[in-house]
Design a protein around this motif. Structure first.
Motif, PDB file in Angstrom:
ATOM      1  N   ILE A  32       0.830  -1.213   0.000  1.00  0.00           N
ATOM      2  CA  ILE A  32       0.000   0.000   0.000  1.00  0.00           C
ATOM      3  C   ILE A  32       0.862   1.260   0.000  1.00  0.00           C
ATOM      4  N   ILE A  33       1.930   1.266   0.756  1.00  0.00           N
ATOM      5  CA  ILE A  33       2.809   2.449   0.790  1.00  0.00           C
ATOM      6  C   ILE A  33       3.524   2.625  -0.553  1.00  0.00           C
ATOM      7  N   ILE A  34       4.025   1.539  -1.121  1.00  0.00           N
ATOM      8  CA  ILE A  34       4.744   1.636  -2.403  1.00  0.00           C
ATOM      9  C   ILE A  34       3.819   2.095  -3.527  1.00  0.00           C
ATOM     10  N   PHE A  35       2.632   1.530  -3.577  1.00  0.00           N
ATOM     11  CA  PHE A  35       1.697   1.833  -4.664  1.00  0.00           C
ATOM     12  C   PHE A  35       0.579   2.780  -4.237  1.00  0.00           C
ATOM     13  N   ASN A  36       0.862   3.609  -3.246  1.00  0.00           N
ATOM     14  CA  ASN A  36      -0.183   4.466  -2.689  1.00  0.00           C
ATOM     15  C   ASN A  36      -0.810   5.401  -3.716  1.00  0.00           C
ATOM     16  N   GLU A  37      -0.016   5.999  -4.566  1.00  0.00           N
ATOM     17  CA  GLU A  37      -0.570   6.938  -5.539  1.00  0.00           C
ATOM     18  C   GLU A  37      -1.513   6.240  -6.511  1.00  0.00           C
ATOM     19  N   LEU A  38      -1.113   5.096  -7.018  1.00  0.00           N
ATOM     20  CA  LEU A  38      -1.962   4.337  -7.941  1.00  0.00           C
ATOM     21  C   LEU A  38      -3.258   3.889  -7.259  1.00  0.00           C
ATOM     22  N   ILE A  39      -3.117   3.355  -6.052  1.00  0.00           N
ATOM     23  CA  ILE A  39      -4.295   2.884  -5.311  1.00  0.00           C
ATOM     24  C   ILE A  39      -5.251   4.040  -5.025  1.00  0.00           C
ATOM     25  N   LEU A  40      -4.711   5.158  -4.564  1.00  0.00           N
ATOM     26  CA  LEU A  40      -5.560   6.307  -4.239  1.00  0.00           C
ATOM     27  C   LEU A  40      -6.191   6.914  -5.485  1.00  0.00           C
ATOM     28  N   ASP A  41      -5.462   6.926  -6.612  1.00  0.00           N
ATOM     29  CA  ASP A  41      -6.039   7.420  -7.865  1.00  0.00           C
ATOM     30  C   ASP A  41      -7.230   6.573  -8.286  1.00  0.00           C
ATOM     31  N   ILE A  42      -7.085   5.266  -8.200  1.00  0.00           N
ATOM     32  CA  ILE A  42      -8.176   4.364  -8.581  1.00  0.00           C
ATOM     33  C   ILE A  42      -9.328   4.475  -7.589  1.00  0.00           C
ATOM     34  N   TRP A  43      -8.994   4.453  -6.315  1.00  0.00           N
ATOM     35  CA  TRP A  43     -10.014   4.406  -5.270  1.00  0.00           C
ATOM     36  C   TRP A  43     -10.758   5.736  -5.122  1.00  0.00           C
ATOM     37  N   LEU A  44     -10.012   6.829  -5.151  1.00  0.00           N
ATOM     38  CA  LEU A  44     -10.613   8.136  -4.874  1.00  0.00           C
ATOM     39  C   LEU A  44     -10.755   9.015  -6.116  1.00  0.00           C
ATOM     40  N   ALA A  45     -10.332   8.524  -7.264  1.00  0.00           N
ATOM     41  CA  ALA A  45     -10.457   9.238  -8.542  1.00  0.00           C
ATOM     42  C   ALA A  45      -9.884  10.660  -8.471  1.00  0.00           C
ATOM     43  N   ASN A  46      -8.739  10.803  -7.820  1.00  0.00           N
ATOM     44  CA  ASN A  46      -8.043  12.092  -7.716  1.00  0.00           C
ATOM     45  C   ASN A  46      -8.856  13.197  -7.046  1.00  0.00           C
ATOM     46  N   LYS A  47      -9.857  12.836  -6.271  1.00  0.00           N
ATOM     47  CA  LYS A  47     -10.696  13.846  -5.624  1.00  0.00           C
ATOM     48  C   LYS A  47     -10.180  14.231  -4.244  1.00  0.00           C
ATOM     49  N   ILE A  48      -9.417  13.349  -3.626  1.00  0.00           N
ATOM     50  CA  ILE A  48      -8.866  13.621  -2.304  1.00  0.00           C
ATOM     51  C   ILE A  48      -7.384  13.294  -2.344  1.00  0.00           C
ATOM     52  N   ILE A  49      -6.581  14.189  -1.828  1.00  0.00           N
ATOM     53  CA  ILE A  49      -5.136  13.960  -1.770  1.00  0.00           C
ATOM     54  C   ILE A  49      -4.792  13.615  -0.326  1.00  0.00           C
ATOM     55  N   ILE A  50      -4.174  12.474  -0.146  1.00  0.00           N
ATOM     56  CA  ILE A  50      -3.775  12.036   1.186  1.00  0.00           C
ATOM     57  C   ILE A  50      -2.248  12.064   1.253  1.00  0.00           C
ATOM     58  N   PRO A  51      -1.692  12.836   2.177  1.00  0.00           N
ATOM     59  CA  PRO A  51      -0.233  12.930   2.282  1.00  0.00           C
ATOM     60  C   PRO A  51       0.391  11.581   2.664  1.00  0.00           C
ATOM     61  N   LEU A  52       1.575  11.344   2.146  1.00  0.00           N
ATOM     62  CA  LEU A  52       2.295  10.105   2.448  1.00  0.00           C
ATOM     63  C   LEU A  52       2.548   9.975   3.949  1.00  0.00           C
ATOM     64  N   SER A  53       2.812  11.076   4.621  1.00  0.00           N
ATOM     65  CA  SER A  53       3.049  11.024   6.073  1.00  0.00           C
ATOM     66  C   SER A  53       1.825  10.487   6.811  1.00  0.00           C
ATOM     67  N   PHE A  54       0.632  10.861   6.352  1.00  0.00           N
ATOM     68  CA  PHE A  54      -0.590  10.345   6.970  1.00  0.00           C
ATOM     69  C   PHE A  54      -0.729   8.852   6.707  1.00  0.00           C
ATOM     70  N   LEU A  55      -0.437   8.434   5.474  1.00  0.00           N
ATOM     71  CA  LEU A  55      -0.514   7.005   5.144  1.00  0.00           C
ATOM     72  C   LEU A  55       0.463   6.185   5.980  1.00  0.00           C
ATOM     73  N   ILE A  56       1.655   6.701   6.180  1.00  0.00           N
ATOM     74  CA  ILE A  56       2.651   5.978   6.987  1.00  0.00           C
ATOM     75  C   ILE A  56       2.203   5.914   8.446  1.00  0.00           C
ATOM     76  N   ALA A  57       1.698   7.021   8.963  1.00  0.00           N
ATOM     77  CA  ALA A  57       1.190   7.028  10.344  1.00  0.00           C
ATOM     78  C   ALA A  57       0.024   6.050  10.485  1.00  0.00           C
ATOM     79  N   PHE A  58      -0.857   6.046   9.504  1.00  0.00           N
ATOM     80  CA  PHE A  58      -1.988   5.129   9.530  1.00  0.00           C
ATOM     81  C   PHE A  58      -1.513   3.682   9.398  1.00  0.00           C
TER      82      PHE A  58
END
Length: 140
Positions: A32-58
């Motif tokens: 999930i961390i490595i492919f976070n941008e691809l996953i988030l693009d597919i899942w959220l359709a570029n409507k929400i930007i989630i910072p990598l720091s938040f993903l790592i903390a989560f």
């Protein structure tokens, strides 16, 4: 196994469960961390930007939660309930308090970090220093 007092089976099963949970959690989080941008693009359709720091903390919190789930199954199977009740009350109290006090100053990243910290204090430290004898008695 508890009814038969088969502590070897309980210990081996706990070890295997925790090991498998560890491996699957680390693998999943890494993907999930490595492919976070691809996953988030597919899942959220570029409507929400989630910072990598938040993903790592989560991811840190998710790892702790998955390990806790495996360990909780062991505790439930061994009928060790009181430590879990004490732990969850402490966890919720610390977690909410930290979030209310820190979110305004540090932002949304506080949510997973406060949750992870509260878990470490309320569960890991509590089990390690208060309930360790009762837990060890179940496996040795």
């Amino acid at each position: 196994a508890k009814a038969r007092q088969d502590k070897d089976f309980v210990r081996i099963t706990l070890y295997r469960s925790m090991k498998l949970t560890f491996i699957l959690s680390v693998f999943s989080i890494t993907i999930i961390i490595i492919f976070n941008e691809l996953i988030l693009d597919i899942w959220l359709a570029n409507k929400i930007i989630i910072p990598l720091s938040f993903l790592i903390a989560f991811a840190c919190w998710t790892f702790l939660e998955s390990m806790n789930a495996a360990f909780s199954m062991f505790l439930n199977g061994m009928h060790i309930v009181k430590p879990q009740l004490v732990s969850i009350v402490l966890f919720v109290t610390i977690s909410l308090l930290l979030k209310f006090l820190l979110i305004e100053k540090y932002g949304i990243i506080v949510v997973p970090l406060a949750t992870a910290f509260a878990y470490l204090v309320s569960t890991v430290i509590l089990y390690r220093f208060v309930y360790i004898k009762k837990i060890k008695k179940s496996i040795y």
